[in-house]
Structures are given as C-alpha cells and as structure tokens.
Design a protein around this motif. Structure first.
Motif, PDB file in Angstrom:
ATOM      1  N   SER A 185      37.906 -42.958  54.496  1.00 10.70           N
ATOM      2  CA  SER A 185      39.009 -41.996  53.985  1.00 10.70           C
ATOM      3  C   SER A 185      38.323 -40.646  53.702  1.00 10.70           C
ATOM      4  CB  SER A 185      39.615 -42.352  52.445  1.00 10.70           C
ATOM      5  OG  SER A 185      40.003 -43.787  52.580  1.00 10.70           O
ATOM      6  N   THR A 186      38.751 -39.559  54.453  1.00 14.31           N
ATOM      7  CA  THR A 186      38.268 -38.096  54.364  1.00 14.31           C
ATOM      8  C   THR A 186      39.514 -37.422  53.776  1.00 14.31           C
ATOM      9  OG1 THR A 186      36.999 -38.548  56.543  1.00 14.31           O
ATOM     10  CG2 THR A 186      37.666 -36.315  55.643  1.00 14.31           C
ATOM     11  N   LEU A 187      38.897 -36.786  52.743  1.00 10.87           N
ATOM     12  CA  LEU A 187      39.699 -36.097  51.960  1.00 10.87           C
ATOM     13  C   LEU A 187      39.338 -34.671  51.956  1.00 10.87           C
ATOM     14  CD1 LEU A 187      38.721 -38.010  48.619  1.00 10.87           C
ATOM     15  CD2 LEU A 187      40.623 -38.725  50.297  1.00 10.87           C
ATOM     16  N   GLY A 188      40.511 -33.721  52.010  1.00 12.51           N
ATOM     17  CA  GLY A 188      40.563 -32.344  52.090  1.00 12.51           C
ATOM     18  C   GLY A 188      41.061 -31.735  50.933  1.00 12.51           C
ATOM     19  N   PHE A 189      41.049 -30.358  50.936  1.00 15.88           N
ATOM     20  CA  PHE A 189      41.391 -29.522  49.759  1.00 15.88           C
ATOM     21  C   PHE A 189      42.488 -28.744  49.713  1.00 15.88           C
ATOM     22  CE2 PHE A 189      36.934 -30.585  49.625  1.00 15.88           C
ATOM     23  CZ  PHE A 189      36.498 -30.787  48.261  1.00 15.88           C
ATOM     24  N   ALA A 190      43.553 -29.030  50.848  1.00 17.82           N
ATOM     25  CA  ALA A 190      44.747 -28.375  51.107  1.00 17.82           C
ATOM     26  C   ALA A 190      45.658 -28.383  49.624  1.00 17.82           C
ATOM     27  CB  ALA A 190      45.423 -28.936  52.229  1.00 17.82           C
ATOM     28  N   SER A 191      45.670 -29.448  48.998  1.00 22.12           N
ATOM     29  CA  SER A 191      46.728 -29.575  47.947  1.00 22.12           C
ATOM     30  C   SER A 191      46.282 -28.608  46.746  1.00 22.12           C
ATOM     31  CB  SER A 191      46.536 -31.070  47.552  1.00 22.12           C
ATOM     32  OG  SER A 191      45.323 -31.720  46.962  1.00 22.12           O
ATOM     33  N   PHE A 192      45.037 -27.917  46.646  1.00 19.99           N
ATOM     34  CA  PHE A 192      44.747 -27.210  45.705  1.00 19.99           C
ATOM     35  C   PHE A 192      45.016 -25.834  45.859  1.00 19.99           C
ATOM     36  CE2 PHE A 192      41.990 -30.947  45.135  1.00 19.99           C
ATOM     37  CZ  PHE A 192      41.912 -31.117  43.627  1.00 19.99           C
ATOM     38  N   GLU A 193      45.813 -25.469  47.058  1.00 19.29           N
ATOM     39  CA  GLU A 193      46.113 -24.150  47.463  1.00 19.29           C
ATOM     40  C   GLU A 193      46.919 -23.555  46.479  1.00 19.29           C
ATOM     41  OE1 GLU A 193      46.400 -20.614  49.012  1.00 19.29           O
ATOM     42  OE2 GLU A 193      45.662 -22.194  50.353  1.00 19.29           O
ATOM     43  N   ASN A 194      47.840 -24.208  45.798  1.00 19.61           N
ATOM     44  CA  ASN A 194      48.642 -23.628  44.689  1.00 19.61           C
ATOM     45  C   ASN A 194      47.929 -23.422  43.422  1.00 19.61           C
ATOM     46  OD1 ASN A 194      48.198 -26.257  43.726  1.00 19.61           O
ATOM     47  ND2 ASN A 194      50.565 -26.764  43.612  1.00 19.61           N
ATOM     48  N   GLN A 195      46.750 -23.869  43.199  1.00 20.50           N
ATOM     49  CA  GLN A 195      45.950 -23.343  42.114  1.00 20.50           C
ATOM     50  C   GLN A 195      44.937 -22.536  42.282  1.00 20.50           C
ATOM     51  OE1 GLN A 195      43.917 -26.907  40.101  1.00 20.50           O
ATOM     52  NE2 GLN A 195      45.505 -28.423  40.989  1.00 20.50           N
ATOM     53  N   ARG A 196      45.161 -21.782  43.349  1.00 15.97           N
ATOM     54  CA  ARG A 196      43.925 -20.841  43.738  1.00 15.97           C
ATOM     55  C   ARG A 196      43.868 -19.560  42.742  1.00 15.97           C
ATOM     56  NH1 ARG A 196      43.445 -17.575  49.916  1.00 15.97           N
ATOM     57  NH2 ARG A 196      42.004 -16.154  49.089  1.00 15.97           N
ATOM     58  N   ALA A 197      44.944 -18.860  42.455  1.00 17.77           N
ATOM     59  CA  ALA A 197      44.763 -18.022  41.501  1.00 17.77           C
ATOM     60  C   ALA A 197      44.122 -18.274  40.385  1.00 17.77           C
ATOM     61  CB  ALA A 197      46.182 -17.377  41.245  1.00 17.77           C
ATOM     62  N   GLU A 198      44.596 -19.399  39.689  1.00 17.00           N
ATOM     63  CA  GLU A 198      43.923 -19.824  38.611  1.00 17.00           C
ATOM     64  C   GLU A 198      42.648 -20.241  38.577  1.00 17.00           C
ATOM     65  OE1 GLU A 198      44.382 -23.624  35.463  1.00 17.00           O
ATOM     66  OE2 GLU A 198      45.790 -23.602  37.000  1.00 17.00           O
ATOM     67  N   LEU A 199      42.183 -20.699  39.812  1.00 18.35           N
ATOM     68  CA  LEU A 199      40.649 -21.009  40.087  1.00 18.35           C
ATOM     69  C   LEU A 199      39.939 -19.805  40.229  1.00 18.35           C
ATOM     70  CD1 LEU A 199      41.287 -24.158  42.296  1.00 18.35           C
ATOM     71  CD2 LEU A 199      40.235 -24.312  40.273  1.00 18.35           C
ATOM     72  N   GLU A 200      40.432 -18.868  40.821  1.00 16.00           N
ATOM     73  CA  GLU A 200      39.605 -17.537  41.092  1.00 16.00           C
ATOM     74  C   GLU A 200      39.611 -16.868  39.767  1.00 16.00           C
ATOM     75  OE1 GLU A 200      40.420 -16.242  45.573  1.00 16.00           O
ATOM     76  OE2 GLU A 200      42.016 -15.849  44.427  1.00 16.00           O
ATOM     77  N   ALA A 201      40.477 -16.692  38.870  1.00 18.29           N
ATOM     78  CA  ALA A 201      40.469 -16.387  37.668  1.00 18.29           C
ATOM     79  C   ALA A 201      39.315 -16.652  36.999  1.00 18.29           C
ATOM     80  CB  ALA A 201      41.597 -16.302  36.973  1.00 18.29           C
ATOM     81  N   LYS A 202      38.959 -17.761  37.298  1.00 15.65           N
ATOM     82  CA  LYS A 202      37.615 -18.686  36.513  1.00 15.65           C
ATOM     83  C   LYS A 202      36.256 -18.684  37.389  1.00 15.65           C
ATOM     84  CE  LYS A 202      40.891 -21.631  33.914  1.00 15.65           C
ATOM     85  NZ  LYS A 202      41.248 -22.945  33.578  1.00 15.65           N
ATOM     86  N   GLY A 203      36.497 -17.682  38.116  1.00 15.13           N
ATOM     87  CA  GLY A 203      34.952 -17.621  38.889  1.00 15.13           C
ATOM     88  C   GLY A 203      34.986 -18.091  40.118  1.00 15.13           C
TER      89      GLY A 203
END
Length: 506
Positions: A185-203
């Motif tokens: 099972s190979t898992l990607g990260f596309a589902s986190f795109e909608n969290q980008r701004a929040e994640l970037e704000a935290k470094g």
C-alpha cells in the motif's frame, strides 16, 4: 496553561522512568572498540543491519561502481569476516537501505532513473540466492524498516526531483504487509493540500518550483512504535514529521516542526568559519528550521516519544537551488539596521541560509533570515508532535570533551550535522547515540524520562596512529545483549566516507 502542562508532564514522566529503569549498584554504560572492518571505499558502509538468527551483518555498499549488500559473518564480533555479497544491479539502480526481522532481509533500491518507482526486495536470511519478494514502491525508497512484530515493512520514498527540476515525483510512504502475501500500500500526501496554509504557518515548508503539495513532500527516515501500530517518518526538507497508522494504512497527521530562534539565550550558535574562534557561540538574528534526518521512538509508560537528529538539508540542483550566503543577500534596512556589520565574514556573512523564504513583503530584500538545521537533537511528543526538549548543548559538549573533533570550518554551514540517531537499552537504562557527520564522532547519552539527558561518552573511533576513526558516520546500530552473538550489548558505526564498520562493546 501549556507551560504548566509541560512541567507537570516532565515530572510525571521522570518519576515513571526512575521507577522503571532504576537498578541497584553502579552500572557501567561506556563502550570500548573491539574490532573494525573496511568493506570498501567511499559509500561502502552507509547502513548496517543485523540478523540474530544467522548472526550476520548486512551492509549497504555503493562504492567504486558497486551496488551490493555486503554480508559479514558476525558470530565472533572481535573478528567479523566478509562473505559473498548480494548483487543488487539485477533489481535496479543504487542501494539505499537495509533492514532485518524474523529471518527476513528487506533492501531498498532506487530505479535506474531515480524519479521512477523504486523497489523493495525481500530475502530470507538463511537463503540469499533468490528473493522471496520483489515489490514496487514509490520513487527513491530512501529508508526501509520492519515493525517490531515483523508484520510490516515500511519504506520512506523520498521522491526527489531530477537535477533539472523538471521531473518531480510525489513523495510517498509504502506499507508492505508480510502476512498478506507482501501486499503493498503506497500512501501519498495529496489529501493534506487543504491544510497547507495552516501547516506553513507552523513552520512546514512547501517551496519547490512548480511542485504540488504531494510532489514537494520528501520522506526521509522511518521509526515504528514498540506495539507495531504507528510509524513516524521525517520529512526533512519540509521540516516536518508524518504519523502513519499501519493497521489502517493511512497517514493520519503531519507535524510541523516549527522554528528555532537564535536570539534566545539558550540557542546560541557559531555562524562563522572566519572569526578565528572555534566554538564562538553567540546570539544572532536568525530563525532555523530543524530539518531532521534520522528519527527513533521510545516509550515512557504508555506514551510514545520521538527523538530526531536535526541535520538540516537543502535543495541544491542545477534547475533550482535555495542556498545563499547572507553577505550575498540584500537585507531590509528596517529589519537589519546593522546589515553592513552582520554581513562581514567574521560575523554572519558566510552563513549559508535558504532564500526560499524571508522576503516577507515581497519587495526584493530579506526581512527575516532562515537557517538550515537545528544543530541539535530533539525530543517530541509522538501523539501531538509537540516539542518536549531541544538539546542545544551538543556542540558545546563536544568541544568540552574533545575540542579537536569540532570542525570550525563547518560553522558557516550546518555545524556538526547531527545526522544519525539510535536508542538502546542496557540493564534497564535508555542510551541515545547521536552521530555527528562532520565531526566524525558519536555522542553517547543516557536518557531519563522524556527529557533528562546526560552525556556519557564521545566515540571518535581513533584507536591507533594513523587511524582517522569514523569518517562521516552514517549508520548507527545497537544490538541488545539478548540478540548479541557474545551476549553483550554491541554498538556498530557505519562510516560512508572511509567504507568502514566499527564495533563497540559495553
């Protein structure tokens, strides 16, 4: 409230750990070198794993045009002996990582073109003539690990771009279920795109040219909890850690690692190789990304904690490079009224930083300076990703213990580069080994609770005239007494620049 919670947590964990690891009488926790073996030239000894069933070591060897796993008879740790290697060229390109569990050997192999899907090949350690599985995973599998129960093989697929930066595969994590016919099972990260701004704000960092969120993620290193339920994967260039639910085969969280403020008194840093002072630690107007490489997990009570080696890494390709020296930047005159002084070579001028961020108002000059790597190792809460402790005394303690090992020539670029981390338990006491790539040394600590650390020893590997010791230690491997061929705790250092493994015994 947060400060009170952390103080309370430290107290509870330290008390719990004292109860758990206390033992009567003095306990020696030092290590002595008992043997070494040179297996080739540069890149000949990058990562090593051990099979207690056959008492063999398996070592990554990419030196001199080779692509093979060196096999070593380790039944007598004082006299390790090379056996016939496993040739990797039939399965792909470069060899990146090896891991062993329950008589199975997993090998991570990148494709001939590194941006193509890679391979995990699995052998039985008792029969190295042909693999039992040849499995396709994501691009550039950089690290492979078994879960403690042996059910899962986890691969961190870095997905680096090509040198022109016009092909950039998605970074991914592959979970291989050994109980279901090596199902992948190979898992990607596309589902986190909608969290980008929040994640970037935290470094968190997403900055590759023309890259999607999923393409920009670059998984680096894997650790798995003792119950085999969760894995944590460092996303080095992105300054984050991914948490993975192995049983449900899903990435549940991305933990941004935040920034380190070098204006704080506890975060002094040596920024220049031209100031004439080795270990000139001062406060500077600099925020640094931790950017961990290796990661390990340990438990205190029922709580999982992570420990990371904050090496730092940049993207430096023909098609795109983020590196720049501060003296070559235009600094904002309001943010840096003393810019001319800061940009002198004996001050911050020669420090390599990232130009991917810092021009806050987009007017062409830099309002904030962002450094590369934490020059430390850190402990994090495995459930929340919250920082428990950043251990900043690493470089100072190295200078105090063995000043000749501190390479002041690297002060302007990531310092000692804490790259490897390993945890072992000796008679109930947790020991942490930290590999310093640029100082050719290993720092050995005892960890008490989730935050207490005590330096025990510095291993430089120099045991005779002319011996340079570990030359760029990469792989660190602890073998507990119950699995050791001689019944004693062993520690093995793999050094990629001199192609040597060094064996220590407690």
């Amino acid at each position: 409230m947060r400060k009170f919670y952390l103080v309370f947590l430290f107290g509870v964990l330290a008390s719990s750990c004292r109860e758990r690891i206390s033992s009567p009488g003095p306990v020696s926790l030092t290590f002595d070198e008992i043997s070494s073996l040179k297996v080739g030239g540069e890149a000949a000894a990058e990562i090593t794993t051990y099979d207690p069933i056959t008492q063999k070591l398996f070592v990554v060897n990419n030196s001199d045009g080779l692509s093979q796993v060196d096999v070593i008879d380790f039944s007598d740790p004082v006299n390790p002996t090379l056996l016939s290697p496993i040739e990797i060229t039939p399965f792909g390109g470069g060899l990146n990582s090896v891991a062993v569990k329950n008589g199975m050997l997993a090998i991570a192999i990148e494709a001939e073109t590194k941006t193509d899907p890679g391979t995990i090949v699995v052998f039985e350690t008792s029969n190295l003539l042909a693999p039992v599985a040849n499995l396709t995973v994501g691009a550039l599998p950089d690290m492979v690990a078994f879960s403690p129960d042996g059910r899962y093989i986890v691969s961190a697929n870095e997905g680096e771009p090509n040198d022109d930066y016009d092909i950039d595969p998605e970074g991914s994590i592959s979970i291989i279920d050994t109980q279901k016919g090596f199902e992948v099972s190979t898992l990607g990260f596309a589902s986190f795109e909608n969290q980008r701004a929040e994640l970037e704000a935290k470094g968190f960092r997403i900055f590759g040219p023309n890259a999607t969120f999923a393409q920009d993620i670059e998984p680096e290193y894997v650790t798995i909890d003792p119950t085999s339920d969760f894995a944590w994967v460092t996303l080095q260039e992105n300054n984050g850690i991914a948490k993975v639910d192995l049983n449900n085969k899903m990435i549940t969280d991305i933990f941004p690692m935040g920034l380190k403020d070098h204006m704080l008194s506890e975060n002094e840093i040596d920024v220049s190789d031209r100031d004439g002072i080795s270990g000139n630690f001062q406060n500077w107007p600099l925020l640094s990304f931790y950017m961990p490489d290796a990661i390990e997990t340990f438990q205190v009570g029922n709580n999982n904690f992570l420990i990371t080696a904050n090496e730092g890494d940049t993207r430096d390709y023909d098609g795109y490079s983020e590196e720049e020296r501060i003296k070559d930047l235009e600094l904002d005159p309001v943010a840096f009224p003393n810019a001319e002084l800061l940009q002198q070579d004996e001050n911050m001028g020669r420090l390599t930083i990232t130009r991917s961020q810092g021009d806050i108002d987009q007017d062409g000059d830099f309002d904030v300076l962002y450094g590369i790597g934490g020059r430390s190792f850190s402990i994090w809460n495995g459930s929340t990703g919250e920082l428990v402790r950043d251990y900043n005394r690493l470089e100072k303690e190295l200078i105090s213990a063995q000043p000749n090992l501190y390479d002041d020539g690297r002060s302007d670029n990531k310092g000692v580069e804490a790259e490897g981390i390993e945890i072992g338990e000796i008679r109930g006491k947790n020991i942490v080994f930290v590999g310093l790539e640029r100082s050719d040394a290993i720092m050995v600590y005892q960890i008490n609770g989730a935050a207490g650390l005590q330096l025990l020893q510095v291993l430089d590997g120099i045991d005779k005239p002319g011996d340079t010791g570990h030359d760029a230690p990469e792989g660190l491997l602890f073998i507990p007494a119950e699995e050791s061929p001689n019944g004693k705790p062993l520690f093995i250092v793999s050094s990629e620049d001199d192609g040597k493994i060094t064996v220590y015994q407690n």
